[in-house]
Design a protein around this motif. Structure first.
Motif, PDB file in Angstrom:
ATOM      1  N   ARG A  65    -124.794  40.505  -8.920  1.00 56.19           N
ATOM      2  CA  ARG A  65    -124.952  39.038  -8.843  1.00 56.19           C
ATOM      3  C   ARG A  65    -126.141  38.576  -9.690  1.00 56.19           C
ATOM      4  O   ARG A  65    -126.051  37.584 -10.414  1.00 56.19           O
ATOM      5  CB  ARG A  65    -125.137  38.616  -7.385  1.00 56.19           C
ATOM      6  CG  ARG A  65    -125.345  37.145  -7.190  1.00 56.19           C
ATOM      7  CD  ARG A  65    -124.094  36.346  -7.458  1.00 56.19           C
ATOM      8  NE  ARG A  65    -124.367  34.953  -7.174  1.00 56.19           N
ATOM      9  CZ  ARG A  65    -124.142  33.957  -8.018  1.00 56.19           C
ATOM     10  NH1 ARG A  65    -123.593  34.197  -9.188  1.00 56.19           N
ATOM     11  NH2 ARG A  65    -124.428  32.724  -7.697  1.00 56.19           N
ATOM     12  N   ALA A  66    -127.266  39.280  -9.616  1.00 58.99           N
ATOM     13  CA  ALA A  66    -128.446  38.914 -10.408  1.00 58.99           C
ATOM     14  C   ALA A  66    -128.147  39.007 -11.896  1.00 58.99           C
ATOM     15  O   ALA A  66    -128.548  38.132 -12.677  1.00 58.99           O
ATOM     16  CB  ALA A  66    -129.625  39.812 -10.039  1.00 58.99           C
ATOM     17  N   LEU A  67    -127.438  40.041 -12.295  1.00 55.28           N
ATOM     18  CA  LEU A  67    -127.049  40.192 -13.699  1.00 55.28           C
ATOM     19  C   LEU A  67    -126.179  39.022 -14.143  1.00 55.28           C
ATOM     20  O   LEU A  67    -126.384  38.448 -15.220  1.00 55.28           O
ATOM     21  CB  LEU A  67    -126.319  41.517 -13.905  1.00 55.28           C
ATOM     22  CG  LEU A  67    -125.764  41.782 -15.301  1.00 55.28           C
ATOM     23  CD1 LEU A  67    -126.894  41.894 -16.310  1.00 55.28           C
ATOM     24  CD2 LEU A  67    -124.915  43.035 -15.298  1.00 55.28           C
ATOM     25  N   ALA A  68    -125.218  38.643 -13.314  1.00 58.25           N
ATOM     26  CA  ALA A  68    -124.328  37.529 -13.654  1.00 58.25           C
ATOM     27  C   ALA A  68    -125.094  36.208 -13.782  1.00 58.25           C
ATOM     28  O   ALA A  68    -124.853  35.427 -14.708  1.00 58.25           O
ATOM     29  CB  ALA A  68    -123.218  37.397 -12.606  1.00 58.25           C
ATOM     30  N   ILE A  69    -126.029  35.985 -12.880  1.00 54.55           N
ATOM     31  CA  ILE A  69    -126.828  34.755 -12.936  1.00 54.55           C
ATOM     32  C   ILE A  69    -127.666  34.723 -14.210  1.00 54.55           C
ATOM     33  O   ILE A  69    -127.717  33.706 -14.906  1.00 54.55           O
ATOM     34  CB  ILE A  69    -127.730  34.641 -11.684  1.00 54.55           C
ATOM     35  CG1 ILE A  69    -126.875  34.384 -10.449  1.00 54.55           C
ATOM     36  CG2 ILE A  69    -128.770  33.539 -11.868  1.00 54.55           C
ATOM     37  CD1 ILE A  69    -127.641  34.519  -9.145  1.00 54.55           C
ATOM     38  N   ALA A  70    -128.313  35.830 -14.515  1.00 54.99           N
ATOM     39  CA  ALA A  70    -129.151  35.885 -15.722  1.00 54.99           C
ATOM     40  C   ALA A  70    -128.306  35.698 -16.974  1.00 54.99           C
ATOM     41  O   ALA A  70    -128.728  35.022 -17.918  1.00 54.99           O
ATOM     42  CB  ALA A  70    -129.904  37.203 -15.769  1.00 54.99           C
ATOM     43  N   GLU A  71    -127.108  36.285 -17.005  1.00 56.28           N
ATOM     44  CA  GLU A  71    -126.241  36.125 -18.176  1.00 56.28           C
ATOM     45  C   GLU A  71    -125.737  34.695 -18.329  1.00 56.28           C
ATOM     46  O   GLU A  71    -125.468  34.261 -19.442  1.00 56.28           O
ATOM     47  CB  GLU A  71    -125.071  37.105 -18.108  1.00 56.28           C
ATOM     48  CG  GLU A  71    -125.479  38.522 -18.455  1.00 56.28           C
ATOM     49  CD  GLU A  71    -124.318  39.485 -18.503  1.00 56.28           C
ATOM     50  OE1 GLU A  71    -123.277  39.235 -17.853  1.00 56.28           O
ATOM     51  OE2 GLU A  71    -124.448  40.512 -19.205  1.00 56.28           O
ATOM     52  N   GLU A  72    -125.622  33.957 -17.235  1.00 57.60           N
ATOM     53  CA  GLU A  72    -125.255  32.546 -17.333  1.00 57.60           C
ATOM     54  C   GLU A  72    -126.331  31.753 -18.076  1.00 57.60           C
ATOM     55  O   GLU A  72    -126.033  30.804 -18.784  1.00 57.60           O
ATOM     56  CB  GLU A  72    -125.046  31.943 -15.941  1.00 57.60           C
ATOM     57  CG  GLU A  72    -123.789  32.403 -15.249  1.00 57.60           C
ATOM     58  CD  GLU A  72    -123.670  31.863 -13.838  1.00 57.60           C
ATOM     59  OE1 GLU A  72    -124.468  30.969 -13.453  1.00 57.60           O
ATOM     60  OE2 GLU A  72    -122.793  32.340 -13.105  1.00 57.60           O
ATOM     61  N   VAL A  73    -127.576  32.157 -17.893  1.00 59.91           N
ATOM     62  CA  VAL A  73    -128.698  31.463 -18.536  1.00 59.91           C
ATOM     63  C   VAL A  73    -128.888  31.942 -19.969  1.00 59.91           C
ATOM     64  O   VAL A  73    -129.005  31.142 -20.900  1.00 59.91           O
ATOM     65  CB  VAL A  73    -130.008  31.673 -17.728  1.00 59.91           C
ATOM     66  CG1 VAL A  73    -131.196  31.051 -18.447  1.00 59.91           C
ATOM     67  CG2 VAL A  73    -129.863  31.111 -16.329  1.00 59.91           C
ATOM     68  N   VAL A  74    -128.931  33.259 -20.166  1.00 60.04           N
ATOM     69  CA  VAL A  74    -129.298  33.849 -21.447  1.00 60.04           C
ATOM     70  C   VAL A  74    -128.093  34.090 -22.344  1.00 60.04           C
ATOM     71  O   VAL A  74    -128.174  33.952 -23.551  1.00 60.04           O
ATOM     72  CB  VAL A  74    -130.061  35.176 -21.217  1.00 60.04           C
ATOM     73  CG1 VAL A  74    -130.457  35.821 -22.520  1.00 60.04           C
ATOM     74  CG2 VAL A  74    -131.270  34.951 -20.353  1.00 60.04           C
TER      75      VAL A  74
END
Length: 86
Positions: A65-74
């Motif tokens: 989930r953290a990876l997915a959230i960060a990829e949404e931003v970056v």
């Protein structure tokens, strides 16, 4: 002859540092805003246009989930996840 305005090298470095700090802050904000994720032990490090997620999560799904959230931003492919399950 066309001339393009460019920043002096020290100004370019300052702008790069500012962009990296803004990128890190954006990812941190998004992680902490997620109601379904405890991001208190997640550290975000920015390196150029990429970010690294380090620290601990409670379960493997939180890492995903953290990876997915960060990829949404970056953006996809610009996040390196080094989170450990504790």
């Amino acid at each position: 002859m066309l001339r393009f305005h460019s920043l002096p090298p020290h100004e370019e470095a300052r702008m790069t540092d500012h962009n990296a700090a803004a990128l890190r802050a954006s990812v941190e904000s998004a992680l902490h805003a997620a109601a379904d994720l405890d991001a208190t032990d997640i550290i975000v490090i920015s390196v150029g246009s990429s970010v690294i997620l380090e620290g601990f999560v409670r379960q493997w799904g939180d890492s995903v989930r953290a990876l997915a959230i960060a990829e949404e931003v970056v953006g996809s492919g610009y996040v390196h996840c080094r989170l450990l399950v504790r």
